[in-house]
Design a protein around this motif. Structure first.
Motif, PDB file in Angstrom:
ATOM      1  N   ASN A  99      10.862   6.659  -7.799  1.00  0.00           N
ATOM      2  CA  ASN A  99       9.785   5.685  -7.519  1.00  0.00           C
ATOM      3  C   ASN A  99      10.390   4.957  -9.024  1.00  0.00           C
ATOM      4  OD1 ASN A  99       7.400   3.813  -7.102  1.00  0.00           O
ATOM      5  ND2 ASN A  99       6.749   5.866  -5.714  1.00  0.00           N
ATOM      6  N   MET A 100      10.286   3.052  -8.173  1.00  0.00           N
ATOM      7  CA  MET A 100      11.177   2.169  -8.947  1.00  0.00           C
ATOM      8  C   MET A 100       8.914   1.758 -10.018  1.00  0.00           C
ATOM      9  SD  MET A 100      13.828   0.163  -7.998  1.00  0.00           S
ATOM     10  CE  MET A 100      13.871  -0.748  -6.061  1.00  0.00           C
ATOM     11  N   GLY A 101       8.240   2.377  -8.834  1.00  0.00           N
ATOM     12  CA  GLY A 101       6.923   1.842  -9.755  1.00  0.00           C
ATOM     13  C   GLY A 101       7.002   2.610 -11.305  1.00  0.00           C
ATOM     14  N   LEU A 102       7.838   3.956 -11.002  1.00  0.00           N
ATOM     15  CA  LEU A 102       7.969   3.756 -12.690  1.00  0.00           C
ATOM     16  C   LEU A 102       8.391   3.743 -13.971  1.00  0.00           C
ATOM     17  CD1 LEU A 102       8.685   7.634 -11.470  1.00  0.00           C
ATOM     18  CD2 LEU A 102       6.598   7.020 -12.767  1.00  0.00           C
ATOM     19  N   ASP A 103       9.230   1.930 -13.060  1.00  0.00           N
ATOM     20  CA  ASP A 103      10.007   1.655 -13.880  1.00  0.00           C
ATOM     21  C   ASP A 103       9.386   0.724 -14.483  1.00  0.00           C
ATOM     22  OD1 ASP A 103      12.912   2.829 -13.940  1.00  0.00           O
ATOM     23  OD2 ASP A 103      12.767   2.178 -11.774  1.00  0.00           O
ATOM     24  N   VAL A 104       8.159   0.131 -13.318  1.00  0.00           N
ATOM     25  CA  VAL A 104       6.944  -1.101 -14.504  1.00  0.00           C
ATOM     26  C   VAL A 104       5.950  -0.283 -14.977  1.00  0.00           C
ATOM     27  CG1 VAL A 104       8.403  -2.710 -12.384  1.00  0.00           C
ATOM     28  CG2 VAL A 104       6.230  -1.522 -11.887  1.00  0.00           C
ATOM     29  N   GLY A 105       5.367   0.627 -14.585  1.00  0.00           N
ATOM     30  CA  GLY A 105       4.470   1.406 -14.884  1.00  0.00           C
ATOM     31  C   GLY A 105       3.195   1.477 -14.737  1.00  0.00           C
ATOM     32  N   LEU A 106       3.600   1.609 -13.403  1.00  0.00           N
ATOM     33  CA  LEU A 106       1.946   1.742 -12.665  1.00  0.00           C
ATOM     34  C   LEU A 106       1.719   2.951 -12.906  1.00  0.00           C
ATOM     35  CD1 LEU A 106       3.372   0.389  -8.474  1.00  0.00           C
ATOM     36  CD2 LEU A 106       2.553  -0.419 -11.025  1.00  0.00           C
ATOM     37  N   PRO A 107       0.318   2.891 -12.329  1.00  0.00           N
ATOM     38  CA  PRO A 107      -0.427   4.113 -12.861  1.00  0.00           C
ATOM     39  C   PRO A 107       0.229   5.172 -11.692  1.00  0.00           C
ATOM     40  CG  PRO A 107      -1.902   2.635 -12.347  1.00  0.00           C
ATOM     41  CD  PRO A 107      -0.569   2.006 -12.446  1.00  0.00           C
ATOM     42  N   HIS A 108       0.066   6.273 -11.798  1.00  0.00           N
ATOM     43  CA  HIS A 108       0.369   7.840 -11.035  1.00  0.00           C
ATOM     44  C   HIS A 108       0.125   7.504  -9.721  1.00  0.00           C
ATOM     45  CE1 HIS A 108       2.091  11.174 -10.531  1.00  0.00           C
ATOM     46  NE2 HIS A 108       2.679  11.068 -10.687  1.00  0.00           N
ATOM     47  N   GLU A 109      -1.038   6.761  -9.816  1.00  0.00           N
ATOM     48  CA  GLU A 109      -2.383   7.214  -7.842  1.00  0.00           C
ATOM     49  C   GLU A 109      -1.614   6.026  -7.243  1.00  0.00           C
ATOM     50  OE1 GLU A 109      -3.367   6.691 -11.053  1.00  0.00           O
ATOM     51  OE2 GLU A 109      -4.604   4.920 -10.839  1.00  0.00           O
ATOM     52  N   GLN A 110      -1.049   5.568  -8.164  1.00  0.00           N
ATOM     53  CA  GLN A 110      -0.357   4.544  -6.749  1.00  0.00           C
ATOM     54  C   GLN A 110       0.780   3.971  -6.477  1.00  0.00           C
ATOM     55  OE1 GLN A 110      -1.662   0.657  -6.447  1.00  0.00           O
ATOM     56  NE2 GLN A 110      -3.782   2.022  -7.293  1.00  0.00           N
ATOM     57  N   LEU A 111       1.555   5.483  -7.028  1.00  0.00           N
ATOM     58  CA  LEU A 111       3.496   6.130  -6.760  1.00  0.00           C
ATOM     59  C   LEU A 111       3.224   5.683  -5.238  1.00  0.00           C
ATOM     60  CD1 LEU A 111       4.359   7.492  -9.779  1.00  0.00           C
ATOM     61  CD2 LEU A 111       4.508   5.499  -9.099  1.00  0.00           C
ATOM     62  N   LYS A 112       2.015   6.667  -5.084  1.00  0.00           N
ATOM     63  CA  LYS A 112       2.153   6.571  -2.901  1.00  0.00           C
ATOM     64  C   LYS A 112       2.693   5.970  -2.489  1.00  0.00           C
ATOM     65  CE  LYS A 112      -2.565   7.884  -2.296  1.00  0.00           C
ATOM     66  NZ  LYS A 112      -3.111   7.481  -4.272  1.00  0.00           N
ATOM     67  N   LYS A 113       1.960   4.435  -2.966  1.00  0.00           N
ATOM     68  CA  LYS A 113       1.521   3.301  -2.191  1.00  0.00           C
ATOM     69  C   LYS A 113       2.593   2.259  -2.427  1.00  0.00           C
ATOM     70  CE  LYS A 113      -3.318   3.155  -2.894  1.00  0.00           C
ATOM     71  NZ  LYS A 113      -4.090   2.083  -2.817  1.00  0.00           N
ATOM     72  N   VAL A 114       3.985   3.489  -2.821  1.00  0.00           N
ATOM     73  CA  VAL A 114       5.071   1.915  -3.117  1.00  0.00           C
ATOM     74  C   VAL A 114       6.459   1.715  -2.144  1.00  0.00           C
ATOM     75  CG1 VAL A 114       7.116   1.717  -4.355  1.00  0.00           C
ATOM     76  CG2 VAL A 114       5.362   2.248  -5.376  1.00  0.00           C
ATOM     77  N   ILE A 115       6.865   0.138  -1.319  1.00  0.00           N
ATOM     78  CA  ILE A 115       7.810   0.342  -1.083  1.00  0.00           C
ATOM     79  C   ILE A 115       8.632  -0.139  -1.720  1.00  0.00           C
ATOM     80  CG2 ILE A 115       9.014  -0.810   1.137  1.00  0.00           C
ATOM     81  CD1 ILE A 115       6.458   0.937   2.189  1.00  0.00           C
ATOM     82  N   HIS A 116       9.975   0.377  -1.315  1.00  0.00           N
ATOM     83  CA  HIS A 116      11.469   0.105  -1.867  1.00  0.00           C
ATOM     84  C   HIS A 116      11.695  -0.620  -1.508  1.00  0.00           C
ATOM     85  CE1 HIS A 116      12.113   3.592  -5.213  1.00  0.00           C
ATOM     86  NE2 HIS A 116      11.384   2.919  -5.070  1.00  0.00           N
ATOM     87  N   LEU A 117      12.450  -2.022  -1.405  1.00  0.00           N
ATOM     88  CA  LEU A 117      13.397  -2.742  -0.725  1.00  0.00           C
ATOM     89  C   LEU A 117      14.572  -2.935  -1.145  1.00  0.00           C
ATOM     90  CD1 LEU A 117      11.135  -6.160  -1.475  1.00  0.00           C
ATOM     91  CD2 LEU A 117      10.868  -4.821   1.074  1.00  0.00           C
ATOM     92  N   GLU A 118      15.275  -1.659  -0.192  1.00  0.00           N
ATOM     93  CA  GLU A 118      16.393  -1.515  -0.058  1.00  0.00           C
ATOM     94  C   GLU A 118      17.472  -2.587   0.011  1.00  0.00           C
ATOM     95  OE1 GLU A 118      17.303   1.412  -2.234  1.00  0.00           O
ATOM     96  OE2 GLU A 118      15.586   2.491  -1.250  1.00  0.00           O
ATOM     97  N   THR A 119      18.833  -2.590   0.597  1.00  0.00           N
ATOM     98  CA  THR A 119      19.557  -3.930   0.733  1.00  0.00           C
ATOM     99  C   THR A 119      19.341  -4.233   2.182  1.00  0.00           C
ATOM    100  OG1 THR A 119      21.097  -0.939   1.109  1.00  0.00           O
ATOM    101  CG2 THR A 119      22.097  -2.974   0.834  1.00  0.00           C
ATOM    102  N   THR A 120      19.542  -5.470   1.709  1.00  0.00           N
ATOM    103  CA  THR A 120      19.635  -6.441   2.320  1.00  0.00           C
ATOM    104  C   THR A 120      21.068  -7.234   2.906  1.00  0.00           C
ATOM    105  OG1 THR A 120      17.645  -7.145   2.239  1.00  0.00           O
ATOM    106  CG2 THR A 120      18.516  -8.510   3.438  1.00  0.00           C
TER     107      THR A 120
END
Ligand SMILES: CC(C)(COP(=O)(O)OP(=O)(O)OC[C@H]1O[C@@H](n2cnc3c(N)ncnc32)[C@H](O)[C@@H]1OP(=O)(O)O)[C@@H](O)C(=O)NCCC(=O)NCCS
Length: 249
Positions: free
Chosen positions: A94-115
C-alpha cells in the motif's frame, strides 16, 4: 454500463479521422485484450524503464480483490486505451505507507496503476479523462486517497497526473527484485487526498523537471511537488504550514 462516450481523433497515415469511442468497466473475460495492448505499447516505447508491465495473473488477482479496469473502446469495440486501478487494503505494498498516511487511512487508498493509450489515439486526453472518471467513481464508493508512481522520465504521464491534483510526496526506487539483483527503478510517488485542500504555503522553490537531486533534497526537507508547467517543464515545489500529515479518520 457506459461511463462516457464521445468522439476522438485517430491518426491514420498522417491523416486525422474522427471516430466514436465509449468507456466501460471491463470484465475479466477481456483481460487478454488488456495485456495485448499493454505489450504493444511497451514494445513501442523508446525508454522501457517508464512502464512497469503488469502480468495477466497479477491483474486478474487485483480484479478479484476489488480492482477495476476502465477500457476505452473504439467504434469497432476494439480496446484502444485503458486505466487500471487497484485496492491495496492492508497489504504491505500500500503506497499510503510511502507517503506516511496514518494506518487507519490505508483502507481508503486506491492505487492508480497502469494507463496506456494506443499510439494512434494519443493526444485525445484519454489519460486525463479516465483519471477524472476513476476519481469520481472511487470517491462515491468511499475511497479518499489516490496514489500512484510515475517515472521521472515520463513527462506526459507526470503532467497528466499532476493536472488532476496529485502531488509529488516521495522519490524512491520501486519494483526491486532481489532474485535477479535488480535494485529497482526511480519513481515519484504521488498522492491526492480527495477531502483536503492545501492552505498557507510558506515557501516555494522551482526545479527543472529533470533535476532529480534537487527534488530529492526538497522532498526530504518537507516540500511537495505541487505543479508542473507544460511550457517550461519546471516543477513548483511548495512547503505548507499545515502539512502535518495529521489526517483524521
Ligand atoms: C502517457 C500516455 C498514457 C498519455 O496518452 P494521452 O492521454 O493520449 O496523452 P495526452 O492526450 O495528454 O497528450 C498530450 C500531448 O502529448 C503527446 N503525447 C502523449 N503521449 C506521448 C508520447 N508517449 N510520446 C510523444 N508524445 C506524446 C500527444 O500527442 C499530445 O500532443 P499534442 O498536444 O501536440 O496533441 C501515453 O503516452 C502512453 O500510453 N504512454 C506509454 C505508457 C505510459 O507511459 N503510461 C503511463 C504510466 S502507467
Amino acid at each position: 454500463m457506459i461511463l462516457n462516450k464521445g468522439n476522438l481523433l485517430k491518426k491514420k497515415n498522417d491523416v486525422m479521422e474522427l471516430e466514436e469511442y465509449s468507456i466501460k468497466l471491463l470484465t475479466k473475460d477481456r483481460l487478454s485484450e488488456v495485456v495485448e495492448l499493454e505489450h504493444k505499447v511497451y514494445e513501442d516505447l523508446a525508454n522501457k524503464d517508464i512502464l512497469y508491465v503488469d502480468s495477466y495473473d497479477d491483474m486478474y488477482q487485483e480484479l478479484v480483490n476489488g480492482g477495476k479496469i476502465l477500457g476505452v473502446l473504439n467504434s469497432k469495440d476494439r480496446l484502444i486505451a485503458y486505466r487500471y486501478i487497484s485496492v491495496p487494503g492492508s497489504r504491505d505494498h500500500n503506497m499510503g505507507l510511502d507517503v506516511g498516511l496514518p494506518h487507519e487511512q490505508l483502507k481508503k487508498v486506491i492505487h492508480l496503476e497502469t494507463t496506456v493509450v494506443d499510439p494512434i489515439y494519443r493526444g485525445n486526453g484519454l489519460q486525463d479523462l479516465t483519471l477524472q472518471i476513476a476519481s469520481k467513481m472511487v470517491r462515491k464508493e468511499g475511497y479518499r486517497h489516490l496514489l500512484c508512481t510515475v517515472s521521472p522520465y515520463n513527462f506526459y504521464s507526470l503532467y497528466n497526473v499532476m493536472k488532476n491534483g496529485l502531488k509529488i510526496k516521495s522519490l524512491k526506487k520501486k519494483y526491486a527484485n532481489p532474485e535477479d539483483e535488480n535494485d529497482g527503478t526511480w519513481r515519484f510517488v504521488l498522492h491526492s487526498d480527495l477531502e483536503r485542500t492545501f492552505k498557507n504555503p510558506i515557501d516555494t522553490v522551482i526545479s527543472k523537471w529533470a533535476n532529480l537531486e534537487l527534488q530529492k533534497t526538497l522532498i526530504d526537507d518537507g516540500y511537495i511537488g505541487y505543479e508542473l508547467s507544460k511550457e517550461t517543464k519546471q516543477l513548483n515545489y511548495m512547503k505548507f504550514e499545515d502539512d502535518t500529515n495529521e489526517i483524521s479518520a
